[in-house]
Design an enzyme around this catalytic site. Structure first.
Site, mmCIF file in Angstrom:
data_model
loop_
_atom_site.group_PDB
_atom_site.id
_atom_site.type_symbol
_atom_site.label_atom_id
_atom_site.label_comp_id
_atom_site.label_asym_id
_atom_site.label_seq_id
_atom_site.Cartn_x
_atom_site.Cartn_y
_atom_site.Cartn_z
ATOM 1 N N SER A 1 -1.144 5.214 -14.661
ATOM 2 C CA SER A 1 -2.265 4.614 -15.178
ATOM 3 C C SER A 1 -2.336 3.541 -16.002
ATOM 4 O O SER A 1 -3.017 3.005 -16.957
ATOM 5 C CB SER A 1 -1.237 5.272 -16.864
ATOM 6 O OG SER A 1 -1.613 6.564 -17.039
ATOM 7 N N ASP B 1 -5.284 7.606 -6.132
ATOM 8 C CA ASP B 1 -5.819 9.211 -6.019
ATOM 9 C C ASP B 1 -7.039 9.197 -4.819
ATOM 10 O O ASP B 1 -6.363 9.605 -3.934
ATOM 11 C CB ASP B 1 -6.128 9.457 -6.603
ATOM 12 C CG ASP B 1 -6.392 10.882 -6.749
ATOM 13 O OD1 ASP B 1 -5.797 11.571 -6.340
ATOM 14 O OD2 ASP B 1 -7.187 11.796 -7.866
ATOM 15 N N ASP C 1 0.966 -1.459 0.045
ATOM 16 C CA ASP C 1 0.048 0.304 0.226
ATOM 17 C C ASP C 1 1.181 1.045 -0.223
ATOM 18 O O ASP C 1 1.376 1.504 1.293
ATOM 19 C CB ASP C 1 -0.658 0.043 0.893
ATOM 20 C CG ASP C 1 -1.711 1.248 1.650
ATOM 21 O OD1 ASP C 1 -1.755 2.202 0.944
ATOM 22 O OD2 ASP C 1 -2.875 0.401 2.224
ATOM 23 N N ILE C 2 0.483 2.278 -1.014
ATOM 24 C CA ILE C 2 1.582 3.235 -1.423
ATOM 25 C C ILE C 2 1.677 4.136 0.210
ATOM 26 O O ILE C 2 2.263 5.002 0.271
ATOM 27 C CB ILE C 2 1.489 3.869 -3.154
ATOM 28 C CG1 ILE C 2 2.586 5.424 -3.106
ATOM 29 C CG2 ILE C 2 0.513 4.185 -2.479
ATOM 30 C CD1 ILE C 2 3.128 5.634 -4.329
#
Length: 171
Positions: free
Chosen positions: A123, A35, A11-12
């Site tokens: 992306s 985001d 998990d970023i």
């Protein structure tokens, strides 16, 4: 000297780094995926900074391939660098825009004096970029652009498929 590139499956929003890169949408006001997770965990401070950016230099939003920094709010980082990745297209080669996300994010990180930067696979989620190609562009661009003071670039990959695609490119 180029930065050390590491891969982490996870998990970023849990990364302890100087800068976390957000795969943002052009509005800078939050969204889904990475985001949304960054905005939720980082708290209202990130959104407040993004609103201030929209009220000043980025009235129409952030262009694809560009990057800008805000506070990291409640994240275990100093900064969030927001970049807008391109939507994948079979009709138009947008590889340069994807590479620009990594280059521009690293440029902003250097300006901030960041020594460690965590990236998602920009992306490759809802924007539809094929994971293997996204990994190739990401690793190649970071190898070319990650210079001092950046010592570590960490790719934080959500699942095993993404991790394997990046590991193959890293060699």
């Amino acid at each position: 000297m180029t930065a050390r590139i590491t891969l982490v499956r996870g998990d970023i929003t849990e990364q302890h780094v100087d800068a976390i890169v957000n795969a943002a949408n052009s509005s800078l006001l939050g969204g889904g995926g990475v985001d949304g997770a960054i905005h939720r965990k980082g708290g209202p401070e990130i959104l407040a900074d993004c609103r201030a950016l929209r009220a000043s230099h980025y009235g129409k939003g952030l262009s694809t391939g560009k990057a800008v920094a805000t506070t990291a709010g409640r994240l275990d980082a100093l900064h969030v660098i927001h970049t807008v990745g391109p939507v994948f297209s079979k009709e138009e080669d947008r590889s340069d825009l994807l590479a620009s996300c990594y280059r521009e994010s690293l440029r902003v990180a250097r300006e901030l004096g960041a020594e460690s930067v965590a990236f998602p696979a920009i992306s490759t989620g809802i924007y539809g970029w094929p994971m293997e190609d996204g990994a190739r562009i990401a690793i190649r661009t970071v190898r070319e652009a990650a210079i001092a003071p950046i010592a570590e670039v960490r790719f934080v990959l959500f699942d095993e498929r993404a991790y394997q695609a990046f590991a193959e490119q890293l060699g």
